[in-house]
Scaffold this motif. Sequence first.
Motif, PDB file in Angstrom:
ATOM      1  N   LEU A   8       1.511  -2.818  -2.351  1.00  0.00           N
ATOM      2  CA  LEU A   8       0.500  -1.849  -1.923  1.00  0.00           C
ATOM      3  C   LEU A   8       0.048  -2.228  -0.514  1.00  0.00           C
ATOM      4  O   LEU A   8      -0.699  -3.177  -0.318  1.00  0.00           O
ATOM      5  N   GLY A  10      -1.764  -0.482   1.874  1.00  0.00           N
ATOM      6  CA  GLY A  10      -2.623   0.663   2.173  1.00  0.00           C
ATOM      7  C   GLY A  10      -2.711   1.048   3.627  1.00  0.00           C
ATOM      8  O   GLY A  10      -2.458   2.174   4.016  1.00  0.00           O
ATOM      9  N   THR A 100      -5.203   3.328  -5.755  1.00  0.00           N
ATOM     10  CA  THR A 100      -4.014   2.501  -5.967  1.00  0.00           C
ATOM     11  C   THR A 100      -3.123   3.046  -7.075  1.00  0.00           C
ATOM     12  O   THR A 100      -1.892   3.086  -6.936  1.00  0.00           O
ATOM     13  N   SER A 213      -7.547   4.663  -9.958  1.00  0.00           N
ATOM     14  CA  SER A 213      -7.660   3.257  -9.573  1.00  0.00           C
ATOM     15  C   SER A 213      -7.049   2.325 -10.612  1.00  0.00           C
ATOM     16  O   SER A 213      -7.299   2.477 -11.818  1.00  0.00           O
TER      17      SER A 213
END
Length: 368
Positions: A8, A10, A100, A213
Amino acid sequence: MKAVGIILAGGKKSTMGELTAHRNNSAMPIGGAYRVIDFALTNFSQSGVKKVGVISQNSTRSLADHISSSKWWNFGRKNSGIFLFTPDMLSADTFSFRGTADAIFQNIQFLKRSQEPYVIICPGEQVIRIDYNKVIKYHEEQGADITLVCKDMGNESVLDYGVAELDEENRLVGFEEKPLDPQSSTISLGIYVIERQLLIQLLEQLNKEGRHSIVTDIIMRYRKKLKIVAYMFDGYWQTLKNIETLFATNMDFLDPEKRNEIFSNGYVYTKAKDDPPVKYSLGCHIKNSILNGGDIVNGTVIDSVVSRKVFIGEGAIVKNSIIMEGCTIGKGAIVENAILDKSVYVGEGQIVTGTSDNIRVLAKGSIV
């Protein structure tokens, strides 16, 4: 390896200021020769993971350039590879990921087309060396549905982290995100091991319910229904959450004990650069510093991390600083307690100084 990896990555962090104005946080230079995502990719590669999906949302160009050739991390083989997923690659109406879990759900075909029984999810902005074979073995021994990689922070503050409460068998019984009054010193490192089919089922259920999430909607919500356990990690770990941690992590590369811990599992892989060796001119002085290919040093460098293609002029002093790629520090200039982003020019005799509590940051391409 019986797992597929997901990183991840971001993107933009406001706490990094100008340093993430033009780059993804996972592509942040670290230790002079690396990008921070190199550690996540190296951990997967050395653990035998063959396929890694990198999910990114903001400032993706720098990240895409760095991971464009998967061979540097030994993923450039027939049944392996690094796959970059961004919102603009999707046909959906949304132009961003909502969390996420949603980021993974919107790329769920990557999981459905995979054959590996497990998924390992990790952040792209951590400096950590971990063997995922040990984590999966622990996961199987515990008969767990989800395994969190956790760390006991001792007396350090845990106010900025997800704090896990565990029973005597390391099963999760409580979890708080950035609590005001933490009841435990054990934090989640944001690394999860989960069975692939279970993850697909959870993501599809969350999407139906409008939940997005991993932490709030899976870890906290399912902690009683699923067996969620903690794998306790006791090695070196840092996450780049602001300017202070970026600076401190770079300085850790200069500490012999911490440096040995960082490289305890062997080399960290990165994209190779074909630069000439460092040129040390007569009369220069170097102490406890990292320099890289293409650097030309005519002055003094003390307790600093210097990236590639940096020019340091005669009589210039660089002390307790991070100098990124392509910077020029002119004759007689002084740089102390500072971070210079790429291609910064510090003119002859100029002074760029911060303090140990207030690091001076110069944005990419600045001229002083």
